[in-house]
Design an enzyme around this catalytic site. Sequence first.
Site, PDB file in Angstrom:
ATOM      1  CG  ASP A 108      -2.104   0.903   1.092  1.00  0.00           C
ATOM      2  OD1 ASP A 108      -2.130   1.687   0.130  1.00  0.00           O
ATOM      3  OD2 ASP A 108      -3.005   0.839   1.942  1.00  0.00           O
ATOM      4  CG  ASP A 121      -3.097   3.692  -3.604  1.00  0.00           C
ATOM      5  OD1 ASP A 121      -4.043   3.002  -4.046  1.00  0.00           O
ATOM      6  OD2 ASP A 121      -3.225   4.435  -2.619  1.00  0.00           O
ATOM      7  CD  GLU A 122      -5.229  -1.584  -1.042  1.00  0.00           C
ATOM      8  OE1 GLU A 122      -5.504  -2.340  -0.090  1.00  0.00           O
ATOM      9  OE2 GLU A 122      -5.960  -0.624  -1.382  1.00  0.00           O
TER      10      GLU A 122
END
Length: 455
Positions: free
Chosen positions: A11, A105-106
Site C-alpha cells: 500500500d 496504489d495497492e
Amino acid sequence: MRNAPTILHLDMDAFYASAEQASKPSLRGKAVIVGGLGPRGVVATASYEARVFGVRSAMPMAQARRLAPNAAYLVPRFGFYRAISEQVMELLHSLSPLVEPLSLDEAFVDLEAGEAAWDEASARLVGEKLRADIRAVTGLTGSVGLAACKMLAKIASEEGKPNGLVLIEPGTERAKLGPMSVRMLPGVGPATGDHLRRAGITTVDEIAEAGEDELVRLLGKAHGHALYAMALAHDDRPVVAEREAKSVSVEDTYDVDIHDRIRVGLEVQRLADRCVRRLRGARLSGRTIVLKVRRYDFSTLTRSETLRGPTDDPAVVREAAARLLDSVDTTGGVRLLGVGVTGLADYTQEDLFAQAAGEVAEQPEEEGGEEPVEEQQVPAERRWPAGHDVRHAEFGHGWVQGSGLGRVTVRFETPDSEPGRVRTFRTDDTELEPADPLPLVPRRPGAGAAPAGAA
C-alpha cells in the site's frame, strides 16, 4: 491458508498527496489535500500532515477546509499517478506472475507462485528490497504486509504505515486478530459494524465467541459463514492475476445543479467523447452504452442501449447517449452525469449505423473533440487547475497555486530544486501553457525515457 507468510500486500503511503509533495518542494512536510475542489468535492487523499487535523479520504472537501484551512488544496493529476503506478506494478510483476492490483496504489502479490519467497526469512528480505526499489524508482514510500493469507497481509500493511514492513508469523494469527475491531475484517463496513455492535459484538474475539450459527442469524448465510471463518484467521481467497476491465466510464459531479436541458445534452456529449478517448487508450471497443443521471433529489437513474456490435466510434457513442438522455426527465436539475461502455472487446465492428456515418465528418477529430464544449461551458480560470503543471517561456516549469478573476498564480519549482518563487499572470498570457509532469527521480544516464505521466 498456507503455512508461510508469502502473501505480500503493498500500500503506497498517502499516494496522491505524497506524489504531489515529491514533485513540489515547497509542499514537503506540509498539509496537502488532493480531491475535488468544488462545493461538492470530496477528499481523494490527505497527506499525513493533514491527517493530524482529522482530514480523511472520502470526507467532503468543505469539511476538510474547516478542519485544515491552511492546507494546500490540489486537483488530482491522474495521468501522473498512473505513470508512477505503472512503475510500481512493474516491480511487483518482477516478483511473481500473480499480482492482483486493487487500485493505483495497492496490490497483493503471491511470492510463492513466483518462487521469490518460501519462508519467513526470504519473505522479509523480499519485502525490504521491494520497499527500497520503490523508493529508488519513484522517490515515494510504500508499506508492506506479509502473512499467510490476503486478509492478514492487508492488516499487516496497515499496521506498518507509514513506510514500514510488518510480518505476521504463522501460528500467531488468532492472537493478532482477537483484540481488533470487527471493522478490520473485509466486508465489515459501517452498517454491518453497527449491526454487530447492537448485538454486543465489537471485537474479532467476540465474533469467534458468538459462534457461526449466531453470525448466520445476524448477517445471513453467506456473510455469516465468511465472517466467522475470517475471525478464526481462515482466508483461502487466492491472489488473482489482473482481471480484464468489464467497463469503461467517466462521470462528473457539478458544483451547481444543471437545469438547462441544452447544457445537460452538451455535457453528455462531452462525457461520451471522454469515454471514447479512454476506451481507445485501452485499445478496446464496447457494445453497450450506459448513461447515468443523478438528479437534484439524489435519485440515480441508469439507462442502457446495446448495439449490434462493439464500437469505439465517438459519433456512435454520442448518438446512443443522446437517445438515452431523451428518456430521462431532468427538469428538476441534475447534479451528476456519467457515460460508460460495457460489453468490451478488443476489436471494432465498422458502420454500425448508417446515420452515424454521415455525422463522423462533421464532428471534430478525436484529439480535439472535447475542446469546443469545454470552452463554452468552463470558465477561463478552470483551465488552470490547482496543482497542475505549467511552463512559462521566461520562468520555466512550475505549478498552479490557484486561479480566479482572470489571474493565475504559479510557483516555479521542480522536483529536484529548492522551493521556488511565486508569480501571478493573466489567465490568457500567451507565454504560459500547460505542461507534462516532470519525473520524480532523475533518469540515469543511458536509461530509457521515464513515463511523462501527462495529466
